[in-house]
Scaffold this motif. Structure first.
Motif, PDB file in Angstrom:
ATOM      1  N   ALA A 162      23.967  35.325  43.307  1.00 26.39           N
ATOM      2  CA  ALA A 162      23.289  36.462  42.672  1.00 26.39           C
ATOM      3  C   ALA A 162      24.280  37.606  42.563  1.00 26.39           C
ATOM      4  CB  ALA A 162      22.077  36.891  43.489  1.00 26.39           C
ATOM      5  N   PRO A 163      24.507  38.152  41.353  1.00 28.57           N
ATOM      6  CA  PRO A 163      25.434  39.280  41.202  1.00 28.57           C
ATOM      7  C   PRO A 163      24.967  40.485  42.006  1.00 28.57           C
ATOM      8  CG  PRO A 163      24.829  38.357  39.064  1.00 28.57           C
ATOM      9  CD  PRO A 163      23.914  37.741  40.071  1.00 28.57           C
ATOM     10  N   SER A 164      25.913  41.248  42.521  1.00 31.10           N
ATOM     11  CA  SER A 164      25.600  42.448  43.289  1.00 31.10           C
ATOM     12  C   SER A 164      25.229  43.584  42.355  1.00 31.10           C
ATOM     13  CB  SER A 164      26.796  42.860  44.153  1.00 31.10           C
ATOM     14  OG  SER A 164      26.602  44.152  44.660  1.00 31.10           O
ATOM     15  N   ALA A 165      23.985  44.034  42.466  1.00 29.78           N
ATOM     16  CA  ALA A 165      23.550  45.157  41.629  1.00 29.78           C
ATOM     17  C   ALA A 165      24.339  46.419  41.961  1.00 29.78           C
ATOM     18  CB  ALA A 165      22.059  45.407  41.832  1.00 29.78           C
ATOM     19  N   LEU A 166      24.672  46.609  43.249  1.00 30.49           N
ATOM     20  CA  LEU A 166      25.424  47.795  43.648  1.00 30.49           C
ATOM     21  C   LEU A 166      26.822  47.771  43.064  1.00 30.49           C
ATOM     22  CD1 LEU A 166      25.752  50.368  45.270  1.00 30.49           C
ATOM     23  CD2 LEU A 166      26.363  48.970  47.265  1.00 30.49           C
ATOM     24  N   ALA A 167      27.484  46.616  43.179  1.00 35.20           N
ATOM     25  CA  ALA A 167      28.831  46.507  42.632  1.00 35.20           C
ATOM     26  C   ALA A 167      28.819  46.725  41.125  1.00 35.20           C
ATOM     27  CB  ALA A 167      29.418  45.138  42.970  1.00 35.20           C
ATOM     28  N   ARG A 168      27.822  46.149  40.461  1.00 35.69           N
ATOM     29  CA  ARG A 168      27.734  46.291  39.011  1.00 35.69           C
ATOM     30  C   ARG A 168      27.519  47.755  38.629  1.00 35.69           C
ATOM     31  NH1 ARG A 168      22.876  43.269  36.696  1.00 35.69           N
ATOM     32  NH2 ARG A 168      24.017  41.492  37.526  1.00 35.69           N
ATOM     33  N   SER A 169      26.649  48.438  39.376  1.00 40.99           N
ATOM     34  CA  SER A 169      26.359  49.827  39.033  1.00 40.99           C
ATOM     35  C   SER A 169      27.585  50.709  39.228  1.00 40.99           C
ATOM     36  CB  SER A 169      25.196  50.354  39.887  1.00 40.99           C
ATOM     37  OG  SER A 169      25.563  50.467  41.237  1.00 40.99           O
ATOM     38  N   LEU A 170      28.386  50.429  40.261  1.00 40.93           N
ATOM     39  CA  LEU A 170      29.603  51.206  40.484  1.00 40.93           C
ATOM     40  C   LEU A 170      30.608  50.973  39.367  1.00 40.93           C
ATOM     41  CD1 LEU A 170      29.988  50.707  44.338  1.00 40.93           C
ATOM     42  CD2 LEU A 170      29.329  52.804  43.148  1.00 40.93           C
ATOM     43  N   ASN A 228      14.889  48.638  35.693  1.00 45.83           N
ATOM     44  CA  ASN A 228      14.018  48.626  36.866  1.00 45.83           C
ATOM     45  C   ASN A 228      13.384  50.002  37.023  1.00 45.83           C
ATOM     46  OD1 ASN A 228      14.748  45.932  37.814  1.00 45.83           O
ATOM     47  ND2 ASN A 228      16.744  46.832  38.265  1.00 45.83           N
ATOM     48  N   LEU A 229      12.196  50.030  37.620  1.00 42.82           N
ATOM     49  CA  LEU A 229      11.466  51.274  37.818  1.00 42.82           C
ATOM     50  C   LEU A 229      11.176  51.467  39.299  1.00 42.82           C
ATOM     51  CD1 LEU A 229       9.818  53.709  36.625  1.00 42.82           C
ATOM     52  CD2 LEU A 229       7.842  52.150  36.580  1.00 42.82           C
ATOM     53  N   ILE A 230      11.526  52.639  39.815  1.00 41.38           N
ATOM     54  CA  ILE A 230      11.154  53.028  41.182  1.00 41.38           C
ATOM     55  C   ILE A 230      10.089  54.107  41.067  1.00 41.38           C
ATOM     56  CG2 ILE A 230      11.904  53.963  43.393  1.00 41.38           C
ATOM     57  CD1 ILE A 230      14.702  52.949  42.808  1.00 41.38           C
ATOM     58  N   VAL A 257      15.470  53.506  36.675  1.00 38.44           N
ATOM     59  CA  VAL A 257      14.955  54.863  36.471  1.00 38.44           C
ATOM     60  C   VAL A 257      13.871  55.131  37.502  1.00 38.44           C
ATOM     61  CG1 VAL A 257      15.523  54.974  34.031  1.00 38.44           C
ATOM     62  CG2 VAL A 257      13.302  54.072  34.719  1.00 38.44           C
ATOM     63  N   GLY A 258      13.685  56.390  37.818  1.00 38.72           N
ATOM     64  CA  GLY A 258      12.660  56.779  38.778  1.00 38.72           C
ATOM     65  C   GLY A 258      11.510  57.486  38.087  1.00 38.72           C
ATOM     66  N   LEU A 316      15.539  59.272  45.260  1.00 41.27           N
ATOM     67  CA  LEU A 316      15.868  58.621  43.995  1.00 41.27           C
ATOM     68  C   LEU A 316      17.324  58.880  43.603  1.00 41.27           C
ATOM     69  CD1 LEU A 316      12.571  59.370  42.050  1.00 41.27           C
ATOM     70  CD2 LEU A 316      13.369  57.125  42.828  1.00 41.27           C
ATOM     71  N   LEU A 317      17.820  60.088  43.877  1.00 44.99           N
ATOM     72  CA  LEU A 317      19.224  60.376  43.582  1.00 44.99           C
ATOM     73  C   LEU A 317      20.151  59.554  44.473  1.00 44.99           C
ATOM     74  CD1 LEU A 317      19.091  64.251  43.081  1.00 44.99           C
ATOM     75  CD2 LEU A 317      19.349  62.489  41.333  1.00 44.99           C
ATOM     76  N   GLN A 318      19.745  59.341  45.726  1.00 45.30           N
ATOM     77  CA  GLN A 318      20.537  58.488  46.611  1.00 45.30           C
ATOM     78  C   GLN A 318      20.563  57.042  46.116  1.00 45.30           C
ATOM     79  OE1 GLN A 318      18.947  59.017  50.573  1.00 45.30           O
ATOM     80  NE2 GLN A 318      19.177  61.250  50.453  1.00 45.30           N
ATOM     81  N   LYS A 319      19.483  56.645  45.453  1.00 46.45           N
ATOM     82  CA  LYS A 319      19.423  55.298  44.874  1.00 46.45           C
ATOM     83  C   LYS A 319      20.199  55.214  43.556  1.00 46.45           C
ATOM     84  CE  LYS A 319      16.385  53.543  47.859  1.00 46.45           C
ATOM     85  NZ  LYS A 319      16.703  52.418  48.769  1.00 46.45           N
ATOM     86  N   ARG A 320      20.767  56.343  43.140  1.00 48.67           N
ATOM     87  CA  ARG A 320      21.598  56.417  41.937  1.00 48.67           C
ATOM     88  C   ARG A 320      20.816  56.044  40.674  1.00 48.67           C
ATOM     89  NH1 ARG A 320      27.148  56.474  42.874  1.00 48.67           N
ATOM     90  NH2 ARG A 320      27.516  55.352  40.936  1.00 48.67           N
TER      91      ARG A 320
END
Length: 334
Positions: free
Chosen positions: A46-54, A91-93, A62-63, A111-115
């Protein structure tokens, strides 16, 4: 746990090629794409969502901040938001502020910490609150749904509540009513005051006097409508028709009137506002003003994504128009 290197080794490609396949950041031939995805499946990678976002400088997340209520209106709007996010691959938070400004600020921090890439706000109970965090992050895309004037720059989606209040009252007038009352929402909120102002203007245009004994401020909840009926009774003679500024209060009022022995609409005509899903299933089915709730949610997402693509574009105020839905809770007078 499998890594990108493991996938590259099995697919016999470079790790950068694997990255391009999953991030869609460069053209990769169909054959190689199939090999990479098959290798990922075989390895349960499974690709890393965190790595991809960086790497991509976006999280595809979006929040949304919302004040929950017993009013199904909010759930129907959220359904539109969730559907559109899914269609657009986001994705929606979702965070519930519960009408608390401190909780709202804490949720925004989270939400800002979740980028998150941007925010949608539907918290009209906090209308007028000064939210300093937006001043600290002026580049954060924000779409506000149904608030009054903003103290900071944001795109805004709103319904034409003034027109809706006018439409509702005009329908009662068209049915021969001249003794017309109004159960408002909390009048410090933009939606409530706009609907009430539409009511007043329709009466004035028809040269019908406003009876202040028939104007009760409610709370947009069922108990507000129920209690408003008791207040009307205490004030004296009832009107022949009422514009109730949302469906939840209309249902509470109909319940109280029915308990008191009145028949709706022969004794008292009632028109609501919102056209929530339940409105057509009560007895009698509720004549009301329809708000395009699914469209409101969809438009909020589309506006936010457009802002992400063009951060410097002028701020938008998008107005959705209400329409009259005729059912069985209003009867012609005379």
């Amino acid at each position: 746990m499998a890594t990108m290197k493991d996938v590259a080794r099995l697919a016999q490609v470079s790790t950068s090629t694997v990255s391009h396949v999953f991030n869609q950041s460069r053209f990769v031939s169909e054959d190689i794409e199939k090999r990479v995805k098959q290798a990922a499946t075989d390895l349960n990678y499974a690709p890393s969502a965190l790595a991809r976002s960086l790497k991509m400088k976006c999280t595809k997340t979006v929040g949304m901040l919302v004040t929950t209520s017993t009013n199904p209106f909010f759930g129907e709007v959220l359904k539109g938001v969730e559907r559109r996010c899914y269609e657009k691959g986001y994705n929606l938070i979702l965070c519930n502020t519960e009408g608390d400004s401190e909780r709202m600020k804490a949720s925004i921090d989270t939400l800002l910490q979740k980028r998150v890439d941007g925010l949608m706000l539907m918290c009209s109970t906090l209308e007028g609150e000064k939210i300093e965090i937006f001043e600290r992050y002026p580049e954060l895309p924000v779409v506000v749904m149904d608030w009054g004037p903003m103290a900071y720059a944001s795109d805004k989606i709103q319904d034409n509540s003034y027109k809706g209040g006018y439409l509702a009252t005009q329908y009662l007038i068209d049915n021969g009513h001249t003794n017309i009352g109004c159960i408002t929402g909390p009048l410090h909120r933009n939606q409530a005051s706009s609907r009430f102002n539409g009511f007043i203007q329709a009466l004035q245009d028809a040269k019908i006097d406003v009876n202040n004994d028939w104007i009760i401020e409610g709370n947009f909840e069922c108990d507000g409508g129920y209690d408003a009926y008791q207040t009307l009774k205490t004030n004296g003679t009832l009107p022949t028709a009422l514009f109730v500024c949302n469906d939840m209060m209309a249902m509470g009022l109909i319940n109280a009137a029915t308990e008191d022995g009145l028949t709706i609409p022969s004794d008292l005509s009632v028109i609501g506002y919102d056209d929530i899903h339940l409105a057509k299933y009560i007895t009698p089915s509720l004549t009301t003003i329809h708000q395009p709730k699914h469209q409101l949610g969809k438009t909020a997402v589309d506006t936010l994504l457009a802002r992400l693509e063009k951060p410097q574009a002028p701020q938008q105020v998008i107005q959705l128009e209400p329409t009259l839905v005729i059912r069985h809770s209003v009867i012609a007078q005379g």
